[in-house]
Scaffold this active site. Structure first.
Site, PDB file in Angstrom:
ATOM      1  N   LYS A 170       0.870  -1.188   0.000  1.00 46.47           N
ATOM      2  CA  LYS A 170       0.000   0.000   0.000  1.00 46.47           C
ATOM      3  C   LYS A 170       0.906   1.237   0.000  1.00 46.47           C
ATOM      4  CE  LYS A 170      -1.526   3.008   2.731  1.00 46.47           C
ATOM      5  NZ  LYS A 170      -1.531   4.187   1.839  1.00 46.47           N
ATOM      6  N   GLY A 201      -4.821   3.300  -1.423  1.00 48.35           N
ATOM      7  CA  GLY A 201      -5.829   3.776  -0.484  1.00 48.35           C
ATOM      8  C   GLY A 201      -5.204   4.560   0.648  1.00 48.35           C
ATOM      9  N   ASP A 202      -6.031   4.943   1.591  1.00 50.83           N
ATOM     10  CA  ASP A 202      -5.528   5.753   2.698  1.00 50.83           C
ATOM     11  C   ASP A 202      -5.064   4.868   3.852  1.00 50.83           C
ATOM     12  OD1 ASP A 202      -7.789   4.919   4.033  1.00 50.83           O
ATOM     13  OD2 ASP A 202      -8.851   6.817   3.846  1.00 50.83           O
ATOM     14  N   GLY A 203      -4.453   5.508   4.841  1.00 44.04           N
ATOM     15  CA  GLY A 203      -3.905   4.763   5.969  1.00 44.04           C
ATOM     16  C   GLY A 203      -4.978   4.155   6.856  1.00 44.04           C
ATOM     17  N   VAL A 206      -7.210   1.317   4.241  1.00 40.58           N
ATOM     18  CA  VAL A 206      -6.450   0.223   3.603  1.00 40.58           C
ATOM     19  C   VAL A 206      -5.231  -0.162   4.449  1.00 40.58           C
ATOM     20  CG1 VAL A 206      -5.075  -0.366   1.562  1.00 40.58           C
ATOM     21  CG2 VAL A 206      -7.281   0.762   1.316  1.00 40.58           C
ATOM     22  N   GLY A 207      -4.532   0.865   4.960  1.00 38.84           N
ATOM     23  CA  GLY A 207      -3.358   0.575   5.793  1.00 38.84           C
ATOM     24  C   GLY A 207      -3.750  -0.271   6.986  1.00 38.84           C
ATOM     25  N   GLU A 245      10.168   1.965  10.197  1.00 38.77           N
ATOM     26  CA  GLU A 245      11.160   2.964   9.751  1.00 38.77           C
ATOM     27  C   GLU A 245      10.448   4.311   9.860  1.00 38.77           C
ATOM     28  OE1 GLU A 245      14.201   2.038   8.837  1.00 38.77           O
ATOM     29  OE2 GLU A 245      13.838  -0.112   8.772  1.00 38.77           O
ATOM     30  N   CYS A 279      13.910  11.609   5.632  1.00 36.59           N
ATOM     31  CA  CYS A 279      13.758  11.279   7.052  1.00 36.59           C
ATOM     32  C   CYS A 279      15.045  11.513   7.836  1.00 36.59           C
ATOM     33  CB  CYS A 279      13.316   9.837   7.195  1.00 36.59           C
ATOM     34  SG  CYS A 279      14.373   8.712   6.278  1.00 36.59           S
ATOM     35  N   GLU A 379       9.797  17.180  13.750  1.00 28.76           N
ATOM     36  CA  GLU A 379      10.335  16.958  12.413  1.00 28.76           C
ATOM     37  C   GLU A 379       9.746  18.021  11.479  1.00 28.76           C
ATOM     38  OE1 GLU A 379       9.061  13.260  10.535  1.00 28.76           O
ATOM     39  OE2 GLU A 379      11.079  13.012   9.737  1.00 28.76           O
TER      40      GLU A 379
HETATM   41  P1  NAD Z   1       2.616   9.071   7.001  1.00 24.87           P
HETATM   42  O1  NAD Z   1       2.915   8.401   8.272  1.00 24.87           O
HETATM   43  O2  NAD Z   1       1.576  10.105   6.960  1.00 24.87           O
HETATM   44  O3  NAD Z   1       2.207   8.000   5.891  1.00 24.87           O
HETATM   45  C1  NAD Z   1       3.061   6.918   5.532  1.00 24.87           C
HETATM   46  C2  NAD Z   1       2.220   5.777   5.005  1.00 24.87           C
HETATM   47  O4  NAD Z   1       1.443   5.254   6.080  1.00 24.87           O
HETATM   48  C3  NAD Z   1       1.222   6.189   3.928  1.00 24.87           C
HETATM   49  O5  NAD Z   1       1.118   5.151   2.979  1.00 24.87           O
HETATM   50  C4  NAD Z   1      -0.064   6.332   4.730  1.00 24.87           C
HETATM   51  O6  NAD Z   1      -1.221   6.168   3.944  1.00 24.87           O
HETATM   52  C5  NAD Z   1       0.083   5.200   5.735  1.00 24.87           C
HETATM   53  N1  NAD Z   1      -0.692   5.342   6.970  1.00 24.87           N
HETATM   54  C6  NAD Z   1      -1.061   6.482   7.606  1.00 24.87           C
HETATM   55  N2  NAD Z   1      -1.773   6.180   8.721  1.00 24.87           N
HETATM   56  C7  NAD Z   1      -1.826   4.834   8.788  1.00 24.87           C
HETATM   57  C8  NAD Z   1      -2.432   3.905   9.696  1.00 24.87           C
HETATM   58  N3  NAD Z   1      -3.124   4.327  10.767  1.00 24.87           N
HETATM   59  N4  NAD Z   1      -2.292   2.590   9.455  1.00 24.87           N
HETATM   60  C9  NAD Z   1      -1.593   2.145   8.399  1.00 24.87           C
HETATM   61  N5  NAD Z   1      -1.014   2.968   7.489  1.00 24.87           N
HETATM   62  C10 NAD Z   1      -1.128   4.291   7.682  1.00 24.87           C
HETATM   63  O7  NAD Z   1       4.019   9.659   6.465  1.00 24.87           O
HETATM   64  P2  NAD Z   1       4.317  10.491   5.151  1.00 24.87           P
HETATM   65  O8  NAD Z   1       3.915  11.901   5.347  1.00 24.87           O
HETATM   66  O9  NAD Z   1       3.814   9.755   3.960  1.00 24.87           O
HETATM   67  O10 NAD Z   1       5.918  10.391   5.116  1.00 24.87           O
HETATM   68  C11 NAD Z   1       6.768  11.209   5.836  1.00 24.87           C
HETATM   69  C12 NAD Z   1       7.219  10.523   7.123  1.00 24.87           C
HETATM   70  O11 NAD Z   1       7.884   9.302   6.812  1.00 24.87           O
HETATM   71  C13 NAD Z   1       8.236  11.351   7.886  1.00 24.87           C
HETATM   72  O12 NAD Z   1       7.970  11.268   9.248  1.00 24.87           O
HETATM   73  C14 NAD Z   1       9.561  10.674   7.541  1.00 24.87           C
HETATM   74  O13 NAD Z   1      10.585  10.889   8.489  1.00 24.87           O
HETATM   75  C15 NAD Z   1       9.143   9.251   7.487  1.00 24.87           C
HETATM   76  N6  NAD Z   1      10.111   8.476   6.705  1.00 24.87           N
HETATM   77  C16 NAD Z   1      10.915   7.595   7.375  1.00 24.87           C
HETATM   78  C17 NAD Z   1      11.874   6.876   6.662  1.00 24.87           C
HETATM   79  C18 NAD Z   1      12.783   5.898   7.343  1.00 24.87           C
HETATM   80  O14 NAD Z   1      13.366   5.055   6.668  1.00 24.87           O
HETATM   81  N7  NAD Z   1      12.965   5.958   8.650  1.00 24.87           N
HETATM   82  C19 NAD Z   1      11.981   7.050   5.274  1.00 24.87           C
HETATM   83  C20 NAD Z   1      11.136   7.957   4.652  1.00 24.87           C
HETATM   84  C21 NAD Z   1      10.193   8.655   5.374  1.00 24.87           C
END
Ligand code: NAD
Length: 474
Positions: A170, A201-203, A206-207, A245, A279, A379
């Site tokens: 996803k 889909g959204d978190g 679908v997540g 991550e 990140c 962040e």
């Molecule tokens: P986000 O957490 O908003 O979303 C990431 C993914 O998680 C998306 O696919 C989203 O739809 C899904 N998601 C959101 N809520 C969820 C839930 N309750 N259950 C399951 N899935 C869910 O993050 P973003 O804005 O897309 O990305 C930026 C963030 O990612 C920053 O905090 C960044 O530091 C982090 N990041 C970390 C790494 C790493 O390797 N440590 C790498 C890249 C980005």
């Protein structure tokens, strides 16, 4: 530009069960470039069933069969490089240079390093009379963000394929188009039906259907710490392994022997690459008190030299942020920092001159930042650097570690051994010495609230394996 209106399940593109869609906006123009279907729990269930059906046969394939499959993926990926880059420019505003080199290359590197890891991995070892086996963990749920799409998707898909797992991906709903290209690449390369599945889909819908699904054995999640907490909570009742991550707030300790005239433009460029949306961005600069004026003078000119603009324009180094929400957050954090006593050395709130449309922000340096300010703890995920002074190296290390995050640290020094001595005292999963370079042979991942997983190379492969001991005597 492609749409993301179908899901890839069981080796074919299928229609979603629901009718909801959202627009994917080009962050440089704020114009829609595609639509993405929002899946349902039913779509996830269908994809998990396809992955389960494929597991027994795929997990029994030999290492050499999986190496051949990954090699074929590398070939097809290379043939699609231009398409990947063009899509990155449209869906997340990556400048052409960054999209076609670092972004495309990082995704490719994950596949090539997975091949090496697979060739060298010992899936079985004898310990006395005990045979220890490393076996595919099963059906995996892979959830990724939007900031480095080919890299972050490949960092999960490549080791999962290498480990003999089947999977449901996803991707982020903000930038889903690269995932469509990856699905096409895997299909063309001959990945067996059901081994890889894609549901958009959204978190929360679908997540969480994926993370809570009783027939998903493992979740590999990359995203914010906030969402990571939800993922862990949702996965807990089924006791599945969750590799996380998450976010970061990486400090860059500049030691007093650093050559600031060259270090500052380099580190400025590293933080601002990808518009500060990495990140591990080392955006929290810790500077010796005695060197503050020198650092700020170099920082001002380095920030003012950065060219912000449209991804396709020649010479542009940084594009927009990904979304209006990201733009609003960065603007709010800059304003709040100034209200709390920070001073603007370069950039500041508002848009760069001449860029009235799109989510562009000014490369910004803030001085007089203390570690208790929100800007030093949250962040930012934008091209914004904070400067905080330290009195001695112990003080610098204390400030660097004074955060809930533990993803990366940076140290700049003319003396490698001195820098490594500091690196050993940082509570982070990674330390970059003299620049943001990294190597896929190392492990990528964080301490503390930056996560518990490790990606890249054999470290990534291990995440997708179970350990079995076969005890017994002749
Ligand atoms: P986000 O957490 O908003 O979303 C990431 C993914 O998680 C998306 O696919 C989203 O739809 C899904 N998601 C959101 N809520 C969820 C839930 N309750 N259950 C399951 N899935 C869910 O993050 P973003 O804005 O897309 O990305 C930026 C963030 O990612 C920053 O905090 C960044 O530091 C982090 N990041 C970390 C790494 C790493 O390797 N440590 C790498 C890249 C980005």
């Amino acid at each position: 530009m492609k749409d993301a209106n179908a899901f890839y399940i069981g080796g074919e593109w299928v229609a979603p069960t629901g009718a909801s869609t959202i627009e994917v906006l080009n962050p440089s123009t704020e114009e829609p470039v595609a639509t993405v279907a929002l899946g349902t729990a039913e779509d996830v269930d269908r994809a998990v069933r396809a992955a389960r059906a494929a597991f027994e046969s795929y997990s029994q394939t030999s290492v050499s069969e999986r190496v051949q499959l990954l090699e074929r993926i590398v070939e097809v990926y290379q043939s699609r490089s231009q398409d990947i880059a063009t899509t990155l420019m449209a869906e997340m505003g990556a400048p052409a240079g960054l999209a076609s080199t670092a972004q495309v290359g990082a995704g490719l590197g994950q596949f090539t390093f997975a091949i090496d890891a697979l060739k060298n991995f010992q899936f079985e070892e004898q310990r006395g009379s005990t045979q220890v086996r490393y076996e595919s963990i099963g059906v995996c749920g892979l959830i990724t963000p939007w900031n480095w799409p080919p890299l972050l998707i490949a960092a999960k898909v490549a080791p999962a394929l290498a480990a003999g797992c089947t999977m449901v991906l996803k991707p982020s709903e903000l930038a889903p188009l690269n995932a469509v290209i990856i699905a096409e690449i895997l299909h063309e390369a001959g990945v067996p039906a059901g081994v890889f599945n894609l549901v958009h889909g959204d978190g929360p819908t679908v997540g969480s259907a994926l993370t809570s699904h009783p027939d998903v054995d493992m979740v590999s999640f990359t995203g914010s710490t906030r969402a990571g907490v939800e993922v862990a909570r949702s996965a807990a009742p089924t006791v599945k392994r969750v590799a996380q991550e998450l976010g970061g707030k990486s400090a860059n300790i500049m030691l007093d022997d650093a050559d600031f005239a060259s270090v500052i433009p380099r580190d400025m460029g590293d933080v601002c690459a990808n518009s500060g949306q990495s990140c591990n961005a080392g955006a929290r600069w810790l500077v010796p008190e005695s060197k503050l004026e020198e650092v700020l003078a170099h920082a001002r000119s380095a920030a003012e030299a950065i060219v912000v603009g449209h991804p396709e324009q020649e010479g542009v180094q940084i594009g927009p942020l990904v979304s209006q929400a990201a733009y609003d957050k960065v603007q709010r954090l800059i304003r709040a920092a100034v209200d709390a006593g920070a001073t603007v050395v370069a950039g500041g709130p508002g848009r760069p001159a001449g860029l009235d449309v799109g989510y562009f922000v000014r490369p910004t340096i803030l001085a007089n930042v203390t570690n208790d300010m929100e800007i030093a703890q949250e962040e930012i995920f934008g091209p914004v650097i904070t400067v905080t002074t330290y009195s001695d190296v112990d003080d610098a290390i204390r400030l660097a570690n004074d955060t809930v995050y533990g993803l990366a640290g940076f140290v700049s020094s003319a003396d490698l051994e001195r820098a490594r001595a500091v690196a050993r005292r940082l509570r982070t999963g990674m330390v970059h010495v003299n620049g943001a370079g990294l190597d896929f042979a190392g492990a990528f991942g964080g301490y503390k609230q930056s996560g518990n997983g490790r990606e890249y190379s054999d470290f990534g492969l291990r995440e997708f394996l179970e350990t079995k001991s076969v005890f017994g005597y002749a």
